[in-house]
Design a protein around this motif. Sequence first.
Motif, mmCIF file in Angstrom:
data_model
loop_
_atom_site.group_PDB
_atom_site.id
_atom_site.type_symbol
_atom_site.label_atom_id
_atom_site.label_comp_id
_atom_site.label_asym_id
_atom_site.label_seq_id
_atom_site.Cartn_x
_atom_site.Cartn_y
_atom_site.Cartn_z
ATOM 1 N N ILE A 1 0.864 -1.237 0.083
ATOM 2 C CA ILE A 1 -0.185 0.053 -0.103
ATOM 3 C C ILE A 1 0.912 1.238 -0.119
ATOM 4 O O ILE A 1 1.727 1.290 0.884
ATOM 5 C CB ILE A 1 -0.789 -0.028 1.234
ATOM 6 N N ASN B 1 0.450 5.046 0.019
ATOM 7 C CA ASN B 1 -0.721 6.357 -0.062
ATOM 8 C C ASN B 1 -1.943 5.883 -0.335
ATOM 9 O O ASN B 1 -2.628 5.087 0.483
ATOM 10 C CB ASN B 1 -0.228 7.451 -0.688
ATOM 11 N N ASN B 2 -2.602 6.246 -1.425
ATOM 12 C CA ASN B 2 -4.038 6.022 -1.829
ATOM 13 C C ASN B 2 -4.139 4.802 -2.779
ATOM 14 O O ASN B 2 -5.153 4.882 -3.644
ATOM 15 C CB ASN B 2 -4.779 7.277 -2.183
ATOM 16 N N THR B 3 -2.860 4.127 -3.069
ATOM 17 C CA THR B 3 -2.966 3.213 -4.184
ATOM 18 C C THR B 3 -2.259 2.085 -3.720
ATOM 19 O O THR B 3 -1.669 1.667 -2.465
ATOM 20 C CB THR B 3 -1.896 4.002 -5.287
ATOM 21 N N GLY C 1 -11.677 -0.364 1.003
ATOM 22 C CA GLY C 1 -11.292 0.137 2.403
ATOM 23 C C GLY C 1 -11.490 -0.851 3.195
ATOM 24 O O GLY C 1 -12.064 -2.054 3.213
ATOM 25 N N SER D 1 -6.160 2.086 -7.779
ATOM 26 C CA SER D 1 -6.366 3.039 -7.194
ATOM 27 C C SER D 1 -8.005 3.288 -7.502
ATOM 28 O O SER D 1 -8.606 2.930 -8.431
ATOM 29 C CB SER D 1 -5.836 4.214 -7.280
ATOM 30 N N SER D 2 -8.665 4.097 -6.417
ATOM 31 C CA SER D 2 -9.968 4.674 -6.688
ATOM 32 C C SER D 2 -10.302 5.902 -6.102
ATOM 33 O O SER D 2 -9.999 5.890 -4.953
ATOM 34 C CB SER D 2 -11.162 3.654 -6.458
ATOM 35 N N PRO D 3 -10.872 6.907 -6.516
ATOM 36 C CA PRO D 3 -10.990 7.956 -5.843
ATOM 37 C C PRO D 3 -12.218 7.702 -4.691
ATOM 38 O O PRO D 3 -12.519 8.571 -3.682
ATOM 39 C CB PRO D 3 -11.593 9.067 -6.965
ATOM 40 N N VAL E 1 -12.166 5.138 -2.872
ATOM 41 C CA VAL E 1 -11.415 4.452 -1.602
ATOM 42 C C VAL E 1 -10.056 5.217 -1.346
ATOM 43 O O VAL E 1 -9.110 4.908 -2.055
ATOM 44 C CB VAL E 1 -11.296 2.899 -2.073
ATOM 45 N N PRO E 2 -10.066 6.489 -0.580
ATOM 46 C CA PRO E 2 -8.912 7.152 -0.144
ATOM 47 C C PRO E 2 -8.169 6.209 0.573
ATOM 48 O O PRO E 2 -6.569 6.594 0.494
ATOM 49 C CB PRO E 2 -9.635 8.262 0.438
ATOM 50 N N ASN E 3 -8.258 5.396 1.278
ATOM 51 C CA ASN E 3 -7.382 4.459 2.109
ATOM 52 C C ASN E 3 -7.657 2.998 1.944
ATOM 53 O O ASN E 3 -8.482 2.371 2.619
ATOM 54 C CB ASN E 3 -7.780 4.906 3.595
ATOM 55 N N PRO E 4 -7.114 2.555 0.569
ATOM 56 C CA PRO E 4 -7.055 1.088 0.476
ATOM 57 C C PRO E 4 -6.612 0.256 1.327
ATOM 58 O O PRO E 4 -5.523 0.413 1.759
ATOM 59 C CB PRO E 4 -6.959 1.184 -0.976
#
Length: 668
Positions: free
Chosen positions: A571, A573-575, A602, A622-624, A626-629
Amino acid sequence: MNTYTKRSLLFAFVVGHLALLPWHTEAKVTLPAFFSNNMVLQQKDNAPLWGSTDSKKEVKIRTSWNGKSYIAKPDSKGNWKIAVSTPSYGGPYSITFDDGETLTLSNILIGEVWVCSGQSNMEMPLAGWGKINNYEKEIQSATFPEIRLLQVQKATSTAPLSDVKIDGGSWQLCSPNTVENFSSVAYFFARNIYESKHIPIGLIHTSWGGTIAEAWTSGPSLKKMSDFASAVQKMENDRNGDGSEEVKYQAALKVWTAALNAKDQGYEGGKAIWAATGQNVSDWQTMTLPATWESAGLGEFDGIVWFRKTFTVPAAWAGKDLTLSLGPIDDNDYTFFNGTEIGKTEGWDKPRTYTVPGNLVKEGENYVTVRVYDGSGNGGIYGEAKKVFVKNASGEKVELAGEWKFKKGASLTDLPSMPVVNTGPNRPTVLYNAMINPIVPYAIRGAIWYQGESNASRAYQYRELFPLMISDWRKSWNRGDFPFYFVQLANFMKANDQPVESEWAELREAQKMTLSLPNTGMAVTIDIGEEKDIHPKNKQEVGRRLALIARANVYGEKIAYSGPIYESNKIENNTVRLSFKHTDKGLSIKGGNELKGFAIAGSDQKFYWAQAKIVGNTVVVSSPQVPNPVAVRYNWANNPSGNLYNVAGLPASPFRTDDWKGITAGKK
C-alpha cells in the motif's frame, strides 16, 4: 519418420484385427482389461504388470524390446505381480505370458502415460454431446497412431475394485473413428505434446460429469477430514451388509420430499395450482430467460421456483402435436402445457425436450409452466436462447426466450438438510474405488484434472479436500510427487455490473492455493468460458495450456507455461501496488489500453471498480472512492472481464489480497 513410427503404421491394420481375438477366454493367464494390444507403457521405468493364472503355475513373461524373461510366482489364489524394465520411447513391441498356455500382447508402444480425470469438462467429447469448436475438422485430422486412447467405463463401488471395463475392450489407436467420443481436453493435451516431442502418448481417461472431488478420493484418506469421516465409516459398515443404509436413505428422502412439497405454495391438495388454467399471475415477477436465476436477480436461492410463459399459437397448429424445447434446467423440473403435466426430468445438465399432445394445443393464447427445483449452486432455465421454443411437425417455431413470469414456491432454508444421496456417483470414495483403484499402480508419468464446478458451493472445504485428493493419489501410486496438472474454472454465467461475492471465485482461489503442493500446475481458463454454457467449446486451448505446463516442467522446454500469478502487495498512500510471478517478458493488456477487472476496498470491505495501470512488472490500483485502500481483487466474479496477461499471451489468475470471510465458509 523414425523406425518405430513406420512400423506402427504398418501394423495398424493387423493389430486392429488382433484386438478382436478372444484371447482372454482361451488363455489361463487373465489380465486386467487395461493390459491389452495397443497399450502404452511408461518409458524408462519399472512398469508393474499383474494378473492371475488358473494353473497356479509360474508365469513366464518375455518382453520383446530387450529379449528379457521374467518369472512371476502366483500366490495361493493364483494372483501374481511383477515389474518389467522399459527403455526410452519406441516400438511397436510385444509381451508374451506363458503358464503352459501362451498369451501375447502386440503393438505395444513405450512412451508417456497420463491419467485424465474429473467431471464433465474433462469428459466432454469432441463430438457427441460436446461438439467442440470445429469438431468435424478436428475429428477428420485426428490420425495419430502413436497416441493411444483408453476409455474407462463409468462405475461406482463402495469397496475398492481390482478391474474396470474398457470401451472397445482394449487400448485404441487415435483415429477419426476412435477420438470423436473421447475426452477433448485429454486429446488436445496429448496432441500438443506429441507434435512438440514426437513421443508416443497413452491417455487413460476416467471421468464422470457432475461429480464431486470426494467421490474420487479413497476412504482411508477421506476419513482424515472430519466433514466426511462419518459418511465414509457408514459406507464401510454397510459394505457387506443387507443394504440397510440404502433403505434408510430412501425412507428419509421420501419424508423430506413430502416436507418440501408441503412447503411448496404452488401445490395444494396434491394439485399444481400455479400451473392451472385461470391462475392469476399478476403478482408474479418477471425474469429474462434463459439464465441462471442467481445471475438474473434472484440471488443465492435454493428451492423451488415456478415459471410461466404465455404465447400465441397459429390457427393451423391447433389440435396438433408440438415439440417443446427448454434447453437444460438446473436441477429438476416438472413441465406443464396449458395446465397439464407433459414431462419431468432430473439432472442439471440434461436438455429438456417434451412432446405436447395435440388435444392440449389451442388457437391463440397458450402457456407453459415449469416448476424448477434447485438443490445447491446455480438454478433455473439456462442455456442458449435459440434452444427455448415450441415448434410444429414442419419445424416452424415460436420462440420462447425472453420475459417469463416467476414466483418462489419454497425455500430450502425452511427445511432440514436433504438426506445424503447414497446411490450414484456423488458419494464419498465410490469413483475412486471403481475407476481409480483398479488402474493403480499402472506406470504413469502424471495426471491432468478438470473438476470443481460440483464443489463450488463448498469452496472453502475444497481448500483441504483437493490437496488431500492429490496426495491420496500420489500415495496410492507410490511414485513420489508425480506431476498433477489441473484446470482452474473458466468464466461462466451472467456478468455482474458491480463487484460481488462469488462461489466460483472462491473455488478458483482454492484451486490456486493447491499450487503450494509440489509438482502441481494450473491452467487458467478465465478468458475462454461462455456465459450460458458451463461447457466451454474451446477445448483446444484448454489442452494446449495444460500441455505447456508439462512441456516446460516435465519435458524441459524453455517456454512460458503460466500467466501472471499474484505474489504480494504494497500500500502506497492511496494506491496498492501488486507484484506477480510468471510475468514472462512483461505484463500486457489484451483487447485495448485499459486494464479491467480490478476492484478495491477500504476497511469497510465495500469494493469499487478501480483504475489500474501496468508499471514495470507491477500493477498499481486506485480509486477516488477509496482514499485509504486495504484490499484489491481481480476477476473476482463468476464471469469477470479482466484482461491482464503476460507477453506470452497467458491470462492472469483471479486473486484477492484480503482474507475476509467468503460466502462458502463453513458450508459442508
